[in-house]
Design a protein around this motif. Structure first.
Motif, mmCIF file in Angstrom:
data_model
loop_
_atom_site.group_PDB
_atom_site.id
_atom_site.type_symbol
_atom_site.label_atom_id
_atom_site.label_comp_id
_atom_site.label_asym_id
_atom_site.label_seq_id
_atom_site.Cartn_x
_atom_site.Cartn_y
_atom_site.Cartn_z
ATOM 1 N N GLY A 300 -26.288 81.728 -10.182
ATOM 2 C CA GLY A 300 -25.595 82.469 -11.301
ATOM 3 C C GLY A 300 -24.237 83.303 -11.001
ATOM 4 N N THR A 302 -21.603 83.216 -13.074
ATOM 5 C CA THR A 302 -20.406 83.603 -13.479
ATOM 6 C C THR A 302 -20.918 84.390 -15.199
ATOM 7 N N ASP A 304 -24.311 83.283 -16.622
ATOM 8 C CA ASP A 304 -24.310 82.867 -18.182
ATOM 9 C C ASP A 304 -25.638 81.742 -17.642
ATOM 10 N N LYS A 305 -25.814 82.226 -16.364
ATOM 11 C CA LYS A 305 -27.082 81.735 -16.436
ATOM 12 C C LYS A 305 -27.592 80.186 -15.690
ATOM 13 N N ASP A 308 -23.822 77.374 -10.940
ATOM 14 C CA ASP A 308 -22.373 77.142 -10.110
ATOM 15 C C ASP A 308 -22.171 76.366 -9.004
ATOM 16 N N LYS A 325 -21.691 73.480 -16.144
ATOM 17 C CA LYS A 325 -21.643 73.287 -17.611
ATOM 18 C C LYS A 325 -23.164 73.606 -18.092
ATOM 19 N N LEU A 380 -16.441 88.565 -17.753
ATOM 20 C CA LEU A 380 -17.114 87.002 -17.785
ATOM 21 C C LEU A 380 -16.466 85.430 -19.022
ATOM 22 N N ASN A 381 -16.152 86.873 -19.753
ATOM 23 C CA ASN A 381 -15.542 85.732 -20.977
ATOM 24 C C ASN A 381 -14.543 84.296 -20.565
#
Length: 383
Positions: A300, A302, A304-305, A308, A325, A380-381
Motif C-alpha cells: 500500500g 498510496t 488507500d488500502k 499497488d 484500483k 495522496l489525493n
C-alpha cells in the motif's frame, strides 16, 4: 531584462533538477512527492538482489544484499527509524545470485539460503543469537542455480527449498530440520526458468510453485501443483506474458485468492494473471512498463488500502509506482522516480515504523544501496 531572463533560466534549471531528484516523471503530469530524498549505504560489487527481513527478531526490518562480483552478502541491521547500523559482510560461494530467508533449523532465528551461480550449489547460512551468521552446509544442485524459494512442501513442519537452474531444471531440497537438506526431486522446468513464487494456488492445503520463463519467444509461465509429500504434478502452462524474468503473487483484486504479476524487461511490459483459487488463472491484457522492468514489490504505497505495485526499471534508471484500483487493474499514468544508474533490485518494508511502506533499491555499478522513506505528508489525493 537580461537579469530577469537569467533568473528565469536558473529557476527553470532548479525545477528540472528537483524533478530529476525527487520524481523523474516521464509521464505527462508530475509525480506525487511520495518519497523523501534517499539515504545511501555502501554494499559489495555488483549487487544483484536485495531483500528486507527481520533477521534478529527485534521487529525492525533489516536488509540483505547479494553481491555477485565480490562473492559476498551484505547485512544491514535496521534500527527502526529508517536508518541502519554499519554493515556486516558475509563471505559466500562464487557469484551468489539469489537468496531466501526462513528458519531452517527450528531455533526460531531466521537463516539464509543462497544460490551460488558460479559454484553450482546452495549455501545454508544459519543465524545466531548474537546477530552473527555461520555457514552450516553447502548443497550441490547443478550448473548455474538462478533462483531459490522456501516453503514446507511435504507438510512435515520443516522448511524445504525449491531451486531453479538457468536452463531447464527445478530441484526440490527437503529440509531435515537441523539446517541440512537432501536433494529429493528434479523436474524439467525449461525453457530458461527464472524467478518463482510459492503459495497454495488451488486451495488444497499444499504449496505450489509459479515460475517465470525467460526464453526468447516464450509466451507463458508454468505452474507446478504440489502433492503435499514433496513431489509435484507435471507443470501446467499458463498462457500469456512475454519472456518473463520476475514473478510475484498477491491478492490484487481483494477476493481472497492469489493472483500473479510478472515482468518482462526485454519487452518492457508487465502481465497480470487473476487466480480463481482452484489453480486456474485468467490472463489480463499486458500493460506497458518503463525500460527494463524487473523486480516487483506489492504494498500500500498510496494510502488507500488498495494494493499497488512498485517496479524496478533496470534500463530506465528509475522505479515506477503503479496505483491499483482494487479490482486487478491500475490507474494511469503511473509515476516514475529516478534512483540512479542501473537499479538492479528493490524490496519494500516499513523501515521507520510509521505504518507506511518504504523502498530500498541497489545500484548495480555504483555499489550503493538507497533507502527511500515514504513521506508522511505526501499528497495522496493526487494519486
Amino acid at each position: 531584462m537580461v537579469k530577469k531572463l537569467l533568473r528565469l533560466d536558473l529557476k527553470t534549471i532548479a525545477t528540472l533538477l528537483g524533478a530529476l531528484l525527487f520524481a523523474g516523471c516521464v509521464q505527462s503530469q508530475p509525480s506525487p512527492d511520495l518519497f523523501a530524498l534517499p539515504v545511501s549505504y555502501m554494499v559489495g560489487e555488483k549487487p544483484e538482489v536485495i531483500l528486507a527481513k527481520d533477521m534478529n527478531n527485534d521487529e525492525f526490518p533489516d536488509l540483505l544484499v547479494v553481491n555477485s562480483a565480490s562473492s559476498s552478502l551484505t547485512y544491514l541491521e535496521g534500527i527502526g527509524d529508517g536508518t541502519f547500523k554499519d554493515s556486516q559482510t558475509i563471505e559466500t560461494g562464487r557469484e551468489p545470485f539469489a537468496l531466501d530467508v526462513a528458519d531452517f533449523n527450528g531455533d526460531r532465528i531466521p537463516d539464509i539460503a543462497l544460490c551460488n551461480y558460479g559454484d553450482g550449489n546452495v549455501s545454508i547460512i544459519l543465524g545466531q543469537k548474537d546477530g552473527l551468521f555461520k555457514l552450516k552446509t553447502e548443497v550441490k544442485v547443478g550448473r548455474l542455480p538462478i533462483a531459490i524459494s522456501s516453503g514446507d512442501f511435504n507438510n512435515d513442519e520443516i522448511i524445504d527449498l525449491a531451486v531453479s537452474l538457468r536452463f531447464n531444471k527445478l530441484f526440490i531440497l527437503l529440509g531435515v530440520g537441523d539446517g541440512t537438506f537432501k536433494v529429493a526431486e528434479a523436474y524439467q522446468a525449461g525453457p530458461t526458468p527464472a524467478n518463482m513464487t510459492i503459495s497454495d494456488y488451488n486451495s488444497d492445503g499444499n504449496l505450489d510453485i509459479a515460475m517465470a520463463l525467460n526464453a526468447v519467444k516464450v509466451r507463458h509461465i508454468k505452474l507446478f501443483l504440489g502433492n503435499g509429500d514433496g513431489t509435484f504434478l507435471p507443470p501446467k502452462k499458463i498462457s500469456g506474458g512475454n519472456q518473463s524474468s520476475f514473478i510475484i503473487h498477491h491478492d490484487m483484486n481483494l477476493d481472497g485468492k492469489a493472483d500473479l504479476i510478472a515482468s518482462s524487461p526485454m519487452k518492457d511490459s508487465l502481465s497480470i494473471y487473476m487466480g480463481d483459487g482452484k489453480g486456474k488463472f485468467s490472463k489480463q491484457e499486458d500493460f506497458a512498463g518503463e525500460k527494463g522492468p524487473h523486480t516487483i514489490v506489492v504494498g500500500g504505497f498510496t494510502g488507500d488500502k488498495v494494493p499497488d505495485i512498485v517496479v524496478c526499471n533496470r534500463r530506465g534508471g528509475s522505479i515506477s509506482v503503479i496505483p491499483g484500483k482494487g479490482d486487478g487493474s491500475f490507474l494511469y499514468p503511473h509515476y516514475n522516480y529516478v534512483v540512479g544508474s542501473q537499479p538492479r533490485s528493490i524490496t519494500g518494508a516499513d523501515f521507520n515504523h510509521d505504518g507506511m511502506m518504504d523502498i530500498a533499491v541497489v545500484l548495480y555499478q555504483k555499489q550503493i544501496l538507497e533507502v527511500f522513506l515514504r513521506k508522511a505528508n505526501a499528497p495522496l489525493n493526487d494519486v
